[in-house]
Design a protein around this motif. Structure first.
Motif, PDB file in Angstrom:
ATOM      1  N   LEU A 185      15.501 -14.940 -44.544  1.00 55.20           N
ATOM      2  CA  LEU A 185      16.798 -14.316 -44.940  1.00 55.20           C
ATOM      3  C   LEU A 185      17.335 -13.254 -43.777  1.00 55.20           C
ATOM      4  CD1 LEU A 185      16.116 -13.312 -48.588  1.00 55.20           C
ATOM      5  CD2 LEU A 185      17.647 -14.769 -48.053  1.00 55.20           C
ATOM      6  N   PRO A 186      18.247 -12.763 -43.613  1.00 52.19           N
ATOM      7  CA  PRO A 186      18.784 -11.756 -42.499  1.00 52.19           C
ATOM      8  C   PRO A 186      18.198 -10.494 -42.843  1.00 52.19           C
ATOM      9  CG  PRO A 186      20.734 -13.096 -43.440  1.00 52.19           C
ATOM     10  CD  PRO A 186      19.686 -13.450 -44.232  1.00 52.19           C
ATOM     11  N   ALA A 187      17.630  -9.847 -41.759  1.00 50.45           N
ATOM     12  CA  ALA A 187      17.137  -8.614 -41.775  1.00 50.45           C
ATOM     13  C   ALA A 187      17.763  -7.602 -40.694  1.00 50.45           C
ATOM     14  CB  ALA A 187      15.686  -8.854 -41.481  1.00 50.45           C
ATOM     15  N   THR A 188      17.591  -6.246 -41.256  1.00 48.42           N
ATOM     16  CA  THR A 188      17.920  -5.198 -40.301  1.00 48.42           C
ATOM     17  C   THR A 188      17.140  -4.686 -39.356  1.00 48.42           C
ATOM     18  OG1 THR A 188      19.857  -4.877 -41.772  1.00 48.42           O
ATOM     19  CG2 THR A 188      19.376  -3.116 -40.474  1.00 48.42           C
ATOM     20  N   VAL A 189      17.195  -4.557 -38.285  1.00 50.28           N
ATOM     21  CA  VAL A 189      16.402  -3.833 -37.311  1.00 50.28           C
ATOM     22  C   VAL A 189      17.014  -2.736 -36.667  1.00 50.28           C
ATOM     23  CG1 VAL A 189      14.610  -4.048 -35.428  1.00 50.28           C
ATOM     24  CG2 VAL A 189      14.791  -5.758 -37.097  1.00 50.28           C
ATOM     25  N   PRO A 190      16.597  -1.435 -36.592  1.00 49.65           N
ATOM     26  CA  PRO A 190      15.388  -1.176 -37.333  1.00 49.65           C
ATOM     27  C   PRO A 190      15.677  -0.983 -38.897  1.00 49.65           C
ATOM     28  CG  PRO A 190      16.096   0.576 -35.653  1.00 49.65           C
ATOM     29  CD  PRO A 190      17.231  -0.485 -35.837  1.00 49.65           C
ATOM     30  N   GLY A 191      14.501  -1.135 -39.399  1.00 48.97           N
ATOM     31  CA  GLY A 191      14.449  -1.250 -40.782  1.00 48.97           C
ATOM     32  C   GLY A 191      13.073  -1.355 -41.575  1.00 48.97           C
ATOM     33  N   ASN A 192      12.904  -2.013 -42.849  1.00 49.80           N
ATOM     34  CA  ASN A 192      11.814  -2.250 -43.330  1.00 49.80           C
ATOM     35  C   ASN A 192      12.026  -3.260 -44.443  1.00 49.80           C
ATOM     36  OD1 ASN A 192      11.791  -0.651 -46.020  1.00 49.80           O
ATOM     37  ND2 ASN A 192      12.806   0.750 -44.596  1.00 49.80           N
ATOM     38  N   VAL A 193      10.885  -3.826 -44.918  1.00 52.30           N
ATOM     39  CA  VAL A 193      11.165  -4.831 -45.843  1.00 52.30           C
ATOM     40  C   VAL A 193      11.731  -4.554 -47.013  1.00 52.30           C
ATOM     41  CG1 VAL A 193       8.706  -4.502 -46.995  1.00 52.30           C
ATOM     42  CG2 VAL A 193       9.773  -6.698 -46.645  1.00 52.30           C
ATOM     43  N   PHE A 194      11.183  -3.401 -47.445  1.00 49.29           N
ATOM     44  CA  PHE A 194      12.049  -2.611 -49.016  1.00 49.29           C
ATOM     45  C   PHE A 194      13.498  -2.709 -48.951  1.00 49.29           C
ATOM     46  CE2 PHE A 194       7.758  -1.176 -49.841  1.00 49.29           C
ATOM     47  CZ  PHE A 194       7.754  -1.425 -51.257  1.00 49.29           C
ATOM     48  N   SER A 195      14.085  -2.438 -47.693  1.00 49.54           N
ATOM     49  CA  SER A 195      15.390  -2.179 -47.567  1.00 49.54           C
ATOM     50  C   SER A 195      15.933  -3.494 -47.224  1.00 49.54           C
ATOM     51  CB  SER A 195      15.850  -1.097 -46.195  1.00 49.54           C
ATOM     52  OG  SER A 195      15.217   0.161 -46.374  1.00 49.54           O
ATOM     53  N   ASP A 196      15.525  -4.566 -46.826  1.00 49.36           N
ATOM     54  CA  ASP A 196      15.869  -5.732 -46.637  1.00 49.36           C
ATOM     55  C   ASP A 196      15.954  -6.537 -47.894  1.00 49.36           C
ATOM     56  OD1 ASP A 196      16.405  -5.753 -43.790  1.00 49.36           O
ATOM     57  OD2 ASP A 196      14.509  -6.291 -43.070  1.00 49.36           O
ATOM     58  N   LEU A 197      14.776  -6.388 -48.780  1.00 49.98           N
ATOM     59  CA  LEU A 197      14.854  -7.017 -49.977  1.00 49.98           C
ATOM     60  C   LEU A 197      15.836  -6.353 -51.013  1.00 49.98           C
ATOM     61  CD1 LEU A 197      10.906  -7.062 -50.574  1.00 49.98           C
ATOM     62  CD2 LEU A 197      12.514  -9.033 -50.279  1.00 49.98           C
TER      63      LEU A 197
ATOM     64  N   LYS B  99       5.258   6.176 -54.779  1.00 51.10           N
ATOM     65  CA  LYS B  99       4.405   5.259 -53.906  1.00 51.10           C
ATOM     66  C   LYS B  99       5.076   4.003 -53.479  1.00 51.10           C
ATOM     67  CE  LYS B  99      -0.023   2.454 -54.218  1.00 51.10           C
ATOM     68  NZ  LYS B  99      -1.148   1.988 -54.935  1.00 51.10           N
ATOM     69  N   LEU B 100       5.611   4.001 -52.066  1.00 46.14           N
ATOM     70  CA  LEU B 100       6.464   2.696 -51.717  1.00 46.14           C
ATOM     71  C   LEU B 100       5.742   2.785 -50.174  1.00 46.14           C
ATOM     72  CD1 LEU B 100       9.843   4.003 -53.050  1.00 46.14           C
ATOM     73  CD2 LEU B 100       8.517   2.167 -53.690  1.00 46.14           C
ATOM     74  N   ASN B 101       4.772   1.832 -50.035  1.00 49.36           N
ATOM     75  CA  ASN B 101       4.141   1.726 -48.644  1.00 49.36           C
ATOM     76  C   ASN B 101       4.874   0.470 -47.886  1.00 49.36           C
ATOM     77  OD1 ASN B 101       2.364   1.669 -46.638  1.00 49.36           O
ATOM     78  ND2 ASN B 101       0.409   1.168 -47.836  1.00 49.36           N
ATOM     79  N   VAL B 102       5.862   0.855 -46.931  1.00 51.50           N
ATOM     80  CA  VAL B 102       6.559  -0.003 -46.492  1.00 51.50           C
ATOM     81  C   VAL B 102       5.910  -0.494 -45.154  1.00 51.50           C
ATOM     82  CG1 VAL B 102       8.508   1.572 -46.978  1.00 51.50           C
ATOM     83  CG2 VAL B 102       7.705   1.709 -44.632  1.00 51.50           C
ATOM     84  N   SER B 103       6.515  -1.564 -44.665  1.00 52.02           N
ATOM     85  CA  SER B 103       6.083  -2.242 -43.380  1.00 52.02           C
ATOM     86  C   SER B 103       7.237  -2.629 -42.764  1.00 52.02           C
ATOM     87  CB  SER B 103       5.145  -3.429 -43.753  1.00 52.02           C
ATOM     88  OG  SER B 103       5.812  -4.335 -44.560  1.00 52.02           O
ATOM     89  N   GLY B 104       7.442  -3.367 -41.382  1.00 52.90           N
ATOM     90  CA  GLY B 104       8.491  -3.588 -40.871  1.00 52.90           C
ATOM     91  C   GLY B 104       8.783  -2.947 -39.462  1.00 52.90           C
ATOM     92  N   ILE B 105       9.827  -3.189 -38.930  1.00 49.35           N
ATOM     93  CA  ILE B 105      10.116  -2.950 -37.413  1.00 49.35           C
ATOM     94  C   ILE B 105      10.953  -1.691 -37.493  1.00 49.35           C
ATOM     95  CG2 ILE B 105      11.120  -3.451 -35.357  1.00 49.35           C
ATOM     96  CD1 ILE B 105      11.083  -6.435 -36.355  1.00 49.35           C
ATOM     97  N   TRP B 106      10.210  -0.415 -37.693  1.00 51.72           N
ATOM     98  CA  TRP B 106      11.206   0.592 -38.369  1.00 51.72           C
ATOM     99  C   TRP B 106      11.650   1.453 -36.790  1.00 51.72           C
ATOM    100  CZ3 TRP B 106       9.755   6.160 -38.005  1.00 51.72           C
ATOM    101  CH2 TRP B 106       8.639   6.439 -37.452  1.00 51.72           C
ATOM    102  N   ARG B 107      11.387   0.918 -35.603  1.00 54.02           N
ATOM    103  CA  ARG B 107      12.321   1.731 -34.744  1.00 54.02           C
ATOM    104  C   ARG B 107      12.704   0.549 -33.641  1.00 54.02           C
ATOM    105  NH1 ARG B 107       8.918   7.354 -33.923  1.00 54.02           N
ATOM    106  NH2 ARG B 107      10.543   8.368 -35.518  1.00 54.02           N
ATOM    107  N   ASP B 108      13.441   0.789 -32.753  1.00 52.91           N
ATOM    108  CA  ASP B 108      13.924  -0.085 -31.917  1.00 52.91           C
ATOM    109  C   ASP B 108      13.101  -0.945 -30.949  1.00 52.91           C
ATOM    110  OD1 ASP B 108      16.412   0.925 -32.111  1.00 52.91           O
ATOM    111  OD2 ASP B 108      16.558   2.201 -30.646  1.00 52.91           O
ATOM    112  N   VAL B 109      13.560  -2.354 -30.828  1.00 53.81           N
ATOM    113  CA  VAL B 109      12.946  -3.419 -30.041  1.00 53.81           C
ATOM    114  C   VAL B 109      13.958  -3.507 -28.786  1.00 53.81           C
ATOM    115  CG1 VAL B 109      11.962  -5.598 -29.715  1.00 53.81           C
ATOM    116  CG2 VAL B 109      11.845  -4.129 -32.019  1.00 53.81           C
ATOM    117  N   LYS B 110      13.171  -3.383 -27.513  1.00 51.97           N
ATOM    118  CA  LYS B 110      14.041  -3.660 -26.254  1.00 51.97           C
ATOM    119  C   LYS B 110      13.245  -4.216 -25.472  1.00 51.97           C
ATOM    120  CE  LYS B 110      15.926   1.147 -26.656  1.00 51.97           C
ATOM    121  NZ  LYS B 110      15.808   2.360 -26.364  1.00 51.97           N
ATOM    122  N   LEU B 111      14.126  -4.938 -24.302  1.00 47.59           N
ATOM    123  CA  LEU B 111      13.663  -5.674 -23.362  1.00 47.59           C
ATOM    124  C   LEU B 111      13.906  -4.755 -22.054  1.00 47.59           C
ATOM    125  CD1 LEU B 111      12.205  -8.475 -22.602  1.00 47.59           C
ATOM    126  CD2 LEU B 111      14.264  -9.408 -22.101  1.00 47.59           C
TER     127      LEU B 111
END
Length: 817
Positions: A39-51, A183-195
């Protein structure tokens, strides 16, 4: 100790020569491991927000849905994206993939090659990907749930550390649940990814250190962290867009140069002066070819934490530009359980609310996150000092080599990132870990060898690693733990900073705060209910309900409701309906905390700071906050604004003697011409005095006393009123539940304005704690105020609504009758 600050912005004048940064935040997808539905995801983000975005889970902020989404934290999740790079980019000599924040246990694959494994959400990770990169690329990240790694780490210890398995994972500790958060233990790409790409030269970082600062000159050293094969190069320095210096540098040792600013403007906390920022730009060249450039916002100031032995113990206060500064503010927690939902607009609004309430300091609490750059940039701009905890809270932590190495790099990354902000006043090692060890029973049933090992590991982190990193990479002061002593140690009032939880946790009356002011109050607080809007959102119902199971789930303190009720019975009338009960809970919170604020300010210079717990919420909740999750000011925020003004006239009664104090936080002496009255609730004067006095700068002074037995009046039917020009201060001689208020309607007139509405209020009798509320979203310029008899008060309601026909007024007068 001198320091200044900047915001880094890389210039790209010629992409054929200068470094290039390519955002990889787009086109991400996610899925649970071992499933096939991407499914499409948002970065920066986390799995809860995407779900949530795809309606795959119920909103955990509503009702009891927090319980329904716990499976998310126990699941492994995959994220992937495809991206292209040009042939020109592939030819660059250096190509690095940079992750500013991966939460937390991540395996990163580029074109099916494992290039990185991470174990710290607070660190930045960079990988040389030139050997793996192609024209078309696939980037995939597998996030493993934290439980597996925590269990493995725990199994290596022959004892159990307090408080739970969260201690093994370097991520936001509040995500494991707190007494104000879910208690909401998140995971994901929570800050920017850059080349990031470059050939022969790249500025990775810059540090401008103040060597000297006074009214005539600022001497500064600029040093660079470079990635370069060029030995010698030139620079141009621009100050406020004017070229002020040019020269040459060598990379044989440390690339650096010095420059001066004549008659520099100082940066000040906003309540003492202008938080002035210089625009500085450095352009680095090889001949006429621009190699790279950096632009910054620079604030010049000195700051010191002063801890000196005296006859009473040891001081604790901050000096800015050699001036002692009384710290006024609150403790700050993350603004949302899902950090990606916090926008720059949220930061701007909340920090405006801080300034509007006359606060000059925030403490960034150690169970949250090292905040986004924009937070510190806005604190620089708005003149808000920052007490910054390292991210350790209410626990003892491991001491193995891998953990210590991880923690050290976390500290290096964040100290370097934040070291140049003028708002940065202090680095603090942890929140309450030392107090917990010494007072909370954590040593019980342990052998001496075990206790010694745990404490030695504590010292390795908080008395060695973090201290050394701060000293090596910045000019900011370091404090080992907050508080210095727990409240069970008699020294807590006389040395260091204090967390006074005799209020709330131990049930002491609010009057305790008037007789026990510490040197610096870095935590004290009391809960209240949030706004009607928040409660109805939790329940998903327009009928106010504070007894539903759904609402009770948003009270995370096990005795919270009982404690509120017990204190309310002491000091206020206890309503029997929900709407009034919520209203009084906020009055109760404000009553107690402002009593403490004013007592601490009266104790100046013995006490030099008051930071209440807490400013904000991370979800809709019953909590200690003064601003609820939807941004509504509670009574505490409005009343703290008055108690935090630079000039405070504050009164107390001791042994039937009325004592009036003037507190002046400004840099100038103040001449006062006060009218002091004891009057009844219809405005009839019973006693009148005129007081003229001069209050020195930065001081507290008793200016008036009166033996009340010499005045014939009913303490339950009168108020002390003190006027100075357009300012008024009130003091009541009885508790709110005992005041004999008279029921009477308030006259109101509403007029439309460009920004909302003007509301004019008046009454023939004193109206206590006037609360304006309506269904329309907006902000009242004042609220929870006392309306004096036979006077008109004007309130501005800022809103985009076309009418406020739902406007209602609630008062303590109406409640008691």
């Amino acid at each position: 100790m001198a320091i200044f600050a900047f915001m880094v912005l890389h210039g790209c004048q010629d992409k054929n020569h200068v470094p290039e940064t390519i955002s990889l935040n787009s086109n991400w997808q996610f899925k649970a491991e071992n499933t096939t539905n991407w499914l499409p995801a948002t970065v920066p983000g986390n799995v809860f927000s995407d779900l949530l975005q795809h309606n795959k889970i119920p909103d955990p902020f509503i009702g009891n849905h927090e319980e329904d989404v716990q499976w998310v934290s126990q699941t492994n999740w995959e994220y992937k994206t495809n991206f292209k790079v040009t042939p020109e980019t592939l030819k660059r000599k250096h190509i690095v993939l940079n992750f500013e924040g991966l939460d937390t246990y991540a395996s990163v694959f580029l074109n099916d090659s494992l290039i990185l494994k991470t174990n710290n959400a607070f660190r930045e990770f960079s990988v040389d990907v030139k050997p793996f990169l192609k024209t078309e690329n696939n980037l995939r990240i597998l996030f493993e749930n934290t439980s597996k790694h925590e269990a493995e780490a725990k199994s290596k210890l022959h004892y159990t550390l307090p408080e739970g398995n969260r201690i093994f994972t370097r991520k936001a500790q509040f995500q494991y649940g707190w007494d104000w958060g879910p208690k909401l233990n998140v995971s994901g790409i929570w800050r920017d990814v850059k080349l990031q790409t470059w050939d022969d030269f790249k500025i990775k970082g810059i540090y401008i250190k103040q060597l000297q600062l006074n009214d005539s000159i600022a001497k500064l050293n600029v040093s660079f962290d470079l990635r370069t094969s060029i030995a010698n190069f030139d620079y141009d320095l621009y100050l406020n867009d004017l070229l002020v210096d040019s020269g040459s540098m060598s990379h044989k040792d440390i690339a650096q140069f010095e420059f001066n600013i004549k008659k520099p403007k100082h940066w000040w906390p906003h309540n003492l002066g202008e938080p002035y920022l210089y625009d500085v730009k450095v352009v680095v060249k090889d001949g006429e070819a621009i190699l790279d450039s950096v632009s910054k916002k620079v604030g010049l100031r000195t700051i010191d934490l002063v801890t000196e032995k005296d006859s009473l113990g040891e001081s604790f206060y901050f000096k800015v530009n050699d001036v002692p500064v009384y710290a006024k503010g609150a403790n700050y927690i993350p603004q949302h359980s899902f950090q990606s939902q916090v926008t720059n607009k949220h930061y701007e609004q909340l920090l405006n609310d801080v300034v509007d309430a006359n606060m000059n300091m925030l403490r960034v609490w150690g169970g949250g996150i090292y905040e986004n750059d924009v937070f510190y940039e806005l604190c620089d701009e708005k003149g808000i000092l920052v007490w910054q905890d390292f991210m350790f809270a209410c626990a003892m932590y491991p001491g193995d080599k891998a953990f210590l190495k991880n923690v050290k790099q976390e500290a290096v990354d964040n100290v370097k990132r934040l070291r140049n902000h003028p708002s940065m006043a202090l680095w603090c090692g942890n929140n309450e870990s030392s107090e917990g060890w010494h007072r909370w029973g954590w040593q019980a049933d342990r052998s001496e060898a075990e206790k010694s090992e745990i404490w030695e590991n504590y010292l390795k982190v908080f008395d060695s690693i973090l201290l050394r990193v701060v000293k090596q990479f910045s000019s900011t002061n370091y404090w080992e733990s907050s508080p210095k002593f727990g409240r069970g140690n008699p020294k807590y009032e006389f040395e260091g900073d204090a967390h006074d939880w005799w209020i709330w946790h131990d049930g002491y009356p609010f009057e305790h705060l008037e007789t026990h002011a510490p040197r610096f109050m870095s935590e004290f607080g009391f809960q209240s209910f949030p706004s009607y809007e928040v409660i109805n959102y939790i329940n998903q119902n327009d009928t106010l309900n504070i007894t539903s199971k759904a609402f009770k789930n948003h009270q995370k303190h096990t005795r919270g409701f009982q404690i509120i009720d017990a204190y309310m019975q002491r000091d206020f009338p206890v309503p029997d309906n929900a709407e009034d009960y919520v209203y009084v809970s906020q009055l109760l919170q404000a009553y107690g905390i402002t009593k403490g604020i004013e007592a601490q300010r009266r104790a100046k210079p013995y006490n030099m700071g008051t930071l209440y717990w807490q400013l904000n919420d991370c979800w809709p909740a019953v909590s200690w906050s003064s601003i609820d999750f939807f941004g509504n000011w509670k009574a505490l925020h409005y009343k703290a604004k008055r108690s935090f003004e630079n000039l405070l006239i504050s009164s107390k009664v001791e042994n039937n003697i009325l004592k009036v104090y003037a507190v002046n936080d400004s840099l100038e002496k103040l001449s006062l011409n006060l009218n002091v009255r004891i009057m009844d609730f219809e405005g009839k004067s019973i006693m009148h005095k005129q007081i003229k006095d001069v209050i020195p700068s930065d001081s507290s002074k008793q200016i008036f006393s009166l033996d009340l037995k010499d005045v014939n009046f009913d303490k339950e039917s009168t108020v002390l009123r003190i006027d100075n020009n357009d300012q008024t201060w009130l003091y009541y001689f009885s508790k709110p539940k005992d005041i004999k208020l008279k029921p009477q309607a308030i006259q109101k007139t509403i007029t439309k304005t460009d920004q909302g509405f003007k509301i004019e209020l008046s009454s023939n009798t004193l109206q206590k704690d006037v609360f304006l509320f309506c269904n329309e979203k907006g902000h009242f310029s004042d609220n929870y105020f006392d309306l004096l008899p036979n006077q008109t008060k004007i309130i501005e309601f800022k809103t985009q609504a076309s009418n406020i026909s739902s406007l209602k007024i609630k008062t303590l007068n109406g409640l008691k009758n």
